[in-house]
Design a protein around this motif. Structure first.
Motif, PDB file in Angstrom:
ATOM      1  N   GLU A 120     -17.496  34.262-126.673  1.00 56.81           N
ATOM      2  CA  GLU A 120     -18.636  33.585-126.024  1.00 56.81           C
ATOM      3  C   GLU A 120     -19.078  34.358-124.779  1.00 56.81           C
ATOM      4  N   GLU A 121     -18.122  34.784-123.967  1.00 60.69           N
ATOM      5  CA  GLU A 121     -18.446  35.522-122.745  1.00 60.69           C
ATOM      6  C   GLU A 121     -19.072  36.878-123.072  1.00 60.69           C
ATOM      7  N   ARG A 125     -12.089  37.853-105.579  1.00 55.03           N
ATOM      8  CA  ARG A 125     -10.684  38.233-105.774  1.00 55.03           C
ATOM      9  C   ARG A 125     -10.326  38.271-107.266  1.00 55.03           C
ATOM     10  N   ALA A 126     -10.897  37.361-108.046  1.00 54.29           N
ATOM     11  CA  ALA A 126     -10.568  37.280-109.473  1.00 54.29           C
ATOM     12  C   ALA A 126     -11.221  38.395-110.286  1.00 54.29           C
ATOM     13  N   LEU A 127     -12.425  38.808-109.897  1.00 52.67           N
ATOM     14  CA  LEU A 127     -13.188  39.717-110.757  1.00 52.67           C
ATOM     15  C   LEU A 127     -13.454  41.101-110.194  1.00 52.67           C
ATOM     16  N   HIS A 128     -13.215  41.337-108.927  1.00 51.23           N
ATOM     17  CA  HIS A 128     -13.597  42.616-108.341  1.00 51.23           C
ATOM     18  C   HIS A 128     -12.996  43.809-109.091  1.00 51.23           C
ATOM     19  N   LEU A 152     -15.231  45.123-123.781  1.00 51.83           N
ATOM     20  CA  LEU A 152     -15.211  43.814-123.129  1.00 51.83           C
ATOM     21  C   LEU A 152     -14.095  42.927-123.677  1.00 51.83           C
ATOM     22  N   SER A 153     -13.849  43.030-124.980  1.00 52.94           N
ATOM     23  CA  SER A 153     -12.825  42.197-125.603  1.00 52.94           C
ATOM     24  C   SER A 153     -11.420  42.694-125.311  1.00 52.94           C
ATOM     25  N   ARG A 154     -11.155  43.939-125.650  1.00 54.05           N
ATOM     26  CA  ARG A 154      -9.782  44.437-125.604  1.00 54.05           C
ATOM     27  C   ARG A 154      -9.346  44.954-124.244  1.00 54.05           C
ATOM     28  N   PHE A 155     -10.277  45.448-123.440  1.00 51.32           N
ATOM     29  CA  PHE A 155      -9.892  46.066-122.170  1.00 51.32           C
ATOM     30  C   PHE A 155     -10.299  45.242-120.957  1.00 51.32           C
ATOM     31  N   GLN A 156     -11.251  44.315-121.129  1.00 48.98           N
ATOM     32  CA  GLN A 156     -11.650  43.470-120.015  1.00 48.98           C
ATOM     33  C   GLN A 156     -11.224  42.015-120.221  1.00 48.98           C
ATOM     34  N   ARG A 209     -13.639  48.512-112.815  1.00 50.21           N
ATOM     35  CA  ARG A 209     -13.214  49.315-113.978  1.00 50.21           C
ATOM     36  C   ARG A 209     -14.325  49.344-115.028  1.00 50.21           C
ATOM     37  N   TYR A 210     -14.941  48.206-115.261  1.00 56.98           N
ATOM     38  CA  TYR A 210     -16.033  48.113-116.236  1.00 56.98           C
ATOM     39  C   TYR A 210     -17.210  48.991-115.807  1.00 56.98           C
ATOM     40  N   ALA A 211     -17.608  48.892-114.550  1.00 55.57           N
ATOM     41  CA  ALA A 211     -18.732  49.688-114.040  1.00 55.57           C
ATOM     42  C   ALA A 211     -18.395  51.173-114.063  1.00 55.57           C
TER      43      ALA A 211
END
Length: 191
Positions: free
Chosen positions: A153-154, A30-33, A144-148, A38-40
Protein backbone atom coordinates in the motif's frame (compact mmCIF):
# COMPACT_ATOMS: atom_id res chain seq x y z
CA UNK A 1 8.16 -2.71 15.52
CA UNK A 2 5.12 -4.39 14.01
CA UNK A 3 3.48 -2.92 10.93
CA UNK A 4 0.24 -2.20 12.83
CA UNK A 5 2.04 -0.34 15.62
CA UNK A 6 4.12 1.54 13.03
CA UNK A 7 0.99 2.46 11.05
CA UNK A 8 -0.69 3.65 14.24
CA UNK A 9 2.35 5.80 15.11
CA UNK A 10 2.38 7.41 11.68
CA UNK A 11 -1.34 8.13 11.96
CA UNK A 12 -0.83 9.65 15.41
CA UNK A 13 2.04 11.77 14.09
CA UNK A 14 -0.07 12.90 11.14
CA UNK A 15 -2.90 14.00 13.47
CA UNK A 16 -0.42 15.79 15.72
CA UNK A 17 1.23 17.44 12.71
CA UNK A 18 -2.21 18.70 11.64
CA UNK A 19 -2.20 20.55 14.97
CA UNK A 20 1.33 21.93 14.37
CA UNK A 21 2.93 19.80 17.09
CA UNK A 22 6.73 20.12 16.64
CA UNK A 23 7.38 16.99 18.74
CA UNK A 24 5.46 14.95 16.15
CA UNK A 25 7.71 16.37 13.46
CA UNK A 26 10.75 15.45 15.52
CA UNK A 27 9.45 11.89 16.00
CA UNK A 28 8.78 11.56 12.27
CA UNK A 29 12.24 12.92 11.50
CA UNK A 30 13.92 10.45 13.86
CA UNK A 31 11.95 7.52 12.38
CA UNK A 32 12.48 8.30 8.70
CA UNK A 33 15.55 10.49 8.23
CA UNK A 34 18.15 7.74 7.73
CA UNK A 35 16.04 5.50 5.44
CA UNK A 36 14.96 8.51 3.37
CA UNK A 37 18.57 9.64 2.94
CA UNK A 38 19.53 6.13 1.76
CA UNK A 39 16.58 6.20 -0.65
CA UNK A 40 17.48 9.66 -1.98
CA UNK A 41 21.13 8.67 -2.29
CA UNK A 42 20.03 5.94 -4.69
CA UNK A 43 18.87 8.67 -7.04
CA UNK A 44 21.67 11.17 -6.49
CA UNK A 45 24.67 8.92 -5.70
CA UNK A 46 25.72 11.84 -3.50
CA UNK A 47 25.24 11.68 0.28
CA UNK A 48 25.29 15.46 0.78
CA UNK A 49 22.76 16.05 -1.99
CA UNK A 50 20.55 13.26 -0.64
CA UNK A 51 20.67 14.77 2.84
CA UNK A 52 19.72 18.21 1.43
CA UNK A 53 16.79 16.74 -0.50
CA UNK A 54 15.53 14.91 2.58
CA UNK A 55 15.78 18.12 4.61
CA UNK A 56 13.73 19.83 1.88
CA UNK A 57 11.19 17.02 2.08
CA UNK A 58 10.76 17.49 5.83
CA UNK A 59 10.32 21.23 5.29
CA UNK A 60 7.59 20.49 2.73
CA UNK A 61 5.89 18.06 5.09
CA UNK A 62 5.91 20.71 7.82
CA UNK A 63 4.59 23.36 5.42
CA UNK A 64 1.74 21.04 4.39
CA UNK A 65 1.09 19.68 7.87
CA UNK A 66 -2.39 21.17 8.19
CA UNK A 67 -3.51 19.46 4.97
CA UNK A 68 -2.19 15.98 5.85
CA UNK A 69 -4.83 13.25 5.88
CA UNK A 70 -4.14 11.02 8.93
CA UNK A 71 -6.01 8.17 7.23
CA UNK A 72 -3.40 8.07 4.45
CA UNK A 73 0.13 6.78 4.92
CA UNK A 74 2.41 9.54 6.16
CA UNK A 75 5.37 7.24 5.51
CA UNK A 76 4.41 6.78 1.84
CA UNK A 77 3.86 10.54 1.56
CA UNK A 78 7.38 11.16 2.87
CA UNK A 79 8.91 8.70 0.39
CA UNK A 80 6.88 10.16 -2.48
CA UNK A 81 7.98 13.69 -1.51
CA UNK A 82 11.65 12.64 -1.49
CA UNK A 83 11.21 10.80 -4.78
CA UNK A 84 9.64 13.82 -6.44
CA UNK A 85 12.35 16.15 -5.16
CA UNK A 86 15.03 13.78 -6.46
CA UNK A 87 13.37 13.50 -9.87
CA UNK A 88 12.97 17.27 -10.06
CA UNK A 89 16.64 17.71 -9.27
CA UNK A 90 17.67 15.22 -11.94
CA UNK A 91 15.35 16.84 -14.46
CA UNK A 92 16.68 20.28 -13.62
CA UNK A 93 20.22 19.05 -14.12
CA UNK A 94 19.19 17.42 -17.41
CA UNK A 95 20.48 14.07 -16.20
CA UNK A 96 17.51 11.83 -16.90
CA UNK A 97 19.85 9.11 -18.19
CA UNK A 98 21.72 9.24 -14.90
CA UNK A 99 18.49 8.29 -13.11
CA UNK A 100 18.59 4.78 -14.57
CA UNK A 101 22.17 4.26 -13.44
CA UNK A 102 21.86 6.14 -10.14
CA UNK A 103 19.23 3.94 -8.49
CA UNK A 104 19.89 2.56 -5.03
CA UNK A 105 22.23 -0.43 -5.00
CA UNK A 106 21.56 -2.77 -2.11
CA UNK A 107 24.42 -3.77 0.15
CA UNK A 108 26.33 -6.86 -0.91
CA UNK A 109 25.13 -10.23 0.24
CA UNK A 110 27.12 -11.78 3.05
CA UNK A 111 28.40 -15.22 2.10
CA UNK A 112 26.96 -18.08 4.13
CA UNK A 113 30.39 -19.59 4.78
CA UNK A 114 33.56 -17.55 5.39
CA UNK A 115 35.47 -19.81 2.97
CA UNK A 116 33.14 -18.76 0.15
CA UNK A 117 33.71 -15.01 0.46
CA UNK A 118 34.89 -14.58 -3.13
CA UNK A 119 31.88 -16.47 -4.46
CA UNK A 120 29.60 -14.38 -2.27
CA UNK A 121 31.24 -11.13 -3.39
CA UNK A 122 30.88 -12.16 -7.03
CA UNK A 123 27.23 -13.08 -6.54
CA UNK A 124 26.58 -9.77 -4.74
CA UNK A 125 28.24 -7.86 -7.59
CA UNK A 126 26.17 -9.73 -10.16
CA UNK A 127 22.97 -9.30 -8.13
CA UNK A 128 23.57 -5.54 -7.88
CA UNK A 129 24.07 -5.45 -11.65
CA UNK A 130 20.94 -7.49 -12.29
CA UNK A 131 18.91 -5.19 -10.04
CA UNK A 132 20.34 -2.13 -11.80
CA UNK A 133 19.31 -3.66 -15.13
CA UNK A 134 15.65 -4.12 -14.15
CA UNK A 135 13.09 -1.80 -15.72
CA UNK A 136 12.83 1.42 -13.69
CA UNK A 137 9.43 0.75 -12.11
CA UNK A 138 10.34 -2.82 -11.14
CA UNK A 139 13.61 -1.61 -9.64
CA UNK A 140 11.84 1.14 -7.70
CA UNK A 141 9.18 -1.24 -6.34
CA UNK A 142 11.86 -3.76 -5.36
CA UNK A 143 13.98 -1.10 -3.65
CA UNK A 144 11.04 0.29 -1.68
CA UNK A 145 9.87 -3.19 -0.67
CA UNK A 146 13.05 -5.09 0.06
CA UNK A 147 15.51 -2.35 1.04
CA UNK A 148 13.27 0.35 2.51
CA UNK A 149 10.69 -1.92 4.15
CA UNK A 150 7.53 -0.35 2.75
CA UNK A 151 4.43 -2.49 2.32
CA UNK A 152 2.47 -2.74 -0.95
CA UNK A 153 0.00 0.00 0.00
CA UNK A 154 2.79 2.43 0.91
CA UNK A 155 4.71 1.62 -2.26
CA UNK A 156 1.55 2.12 -4.32
CA UNK A 157 1.07 5.58 -2.84
CA UNK A 158 4.74 6.49 -3.28
CA UNK A 159 4.77 5.32 -6.91
CA UNK A 160 1.24 6.58 -7.63
CA UNK A 161 0.05 3.19 -8.86
CA UNK A 162 -2.32 0.55 -7.54
CA UNK A 163 -1.18 -2.09 -5.02
CA UNK A 164 -1.86 -4.70 -7.71
CA UNK A 165 0.55 -2.93 -10.06
CA UNK A 166 3.14 -2.89 -7.27
CA UNK A 167 2.64 -6.62 -6.84
CA UNK A 168 3.02 -7.16 -10.60
CA UNK A 169 6.27 -5.15 -10.63
CA UNK A 170 7.63 -7.14 -7.67
CA UNK A 171 6.64 -10.52 -9.13
CA UNK A 172 8.31 -9.70 -12.46
CA UNK A 173 11.44 -8.31 -10.79
CA UNK A 174 11.81 -11.30 -8.47
CA UNK A 175 11.16 -13.76 -11.30
CA UNK A 176 13.86 -12.08 -13.40
CA UNK A 177 16.34 -12.13 -10.51
CA UNK A 178 15.52 -15.75 -9.66
CA UNK A 179 16.08 -16.77 -13.31
CA UNK A 180 19.40 -14.95 -13.42
CA UNK A 181 20.56 -16.50 -10.14
CA UNK A 182 19.60 -19.96 -11.45
CA UNK A 183 21.55 -19.31 -14.66
CA UNK A 184 24.55 -18.20 -12.62
CA UNK A 185 24.42 -21.01 -10.04
CA UNK A 186 21.66 -23.60 -10.71
CA UNK A 187 21.66 -25.11 -7.20
CA UNK A 188 21.89 -21.87 -5.21
CA UNK A 189 18.12 -21.44 -4.71
CA UNK A 190 17.41 -25.13 -3.98
CA UNK A 191 16.43 -25.69 -0.37
Amino acid sequence: MSTTVETDLFQVWARRLNQSDPSAMEALFRALHAPLVRYAQGFTQDRAAADDLVQDAFVRIWERRERLDPTLSLKAFAYRTVRNLCLNRLRDEKNREALVEAQYEPPGLAPEHPGHRQDGDELARRLNGWIAGLPDRQKEALTLSRFQGLNHEEIARAMKVSPRTVNNHLVKALRTLRDRVRSYEPTLLDS
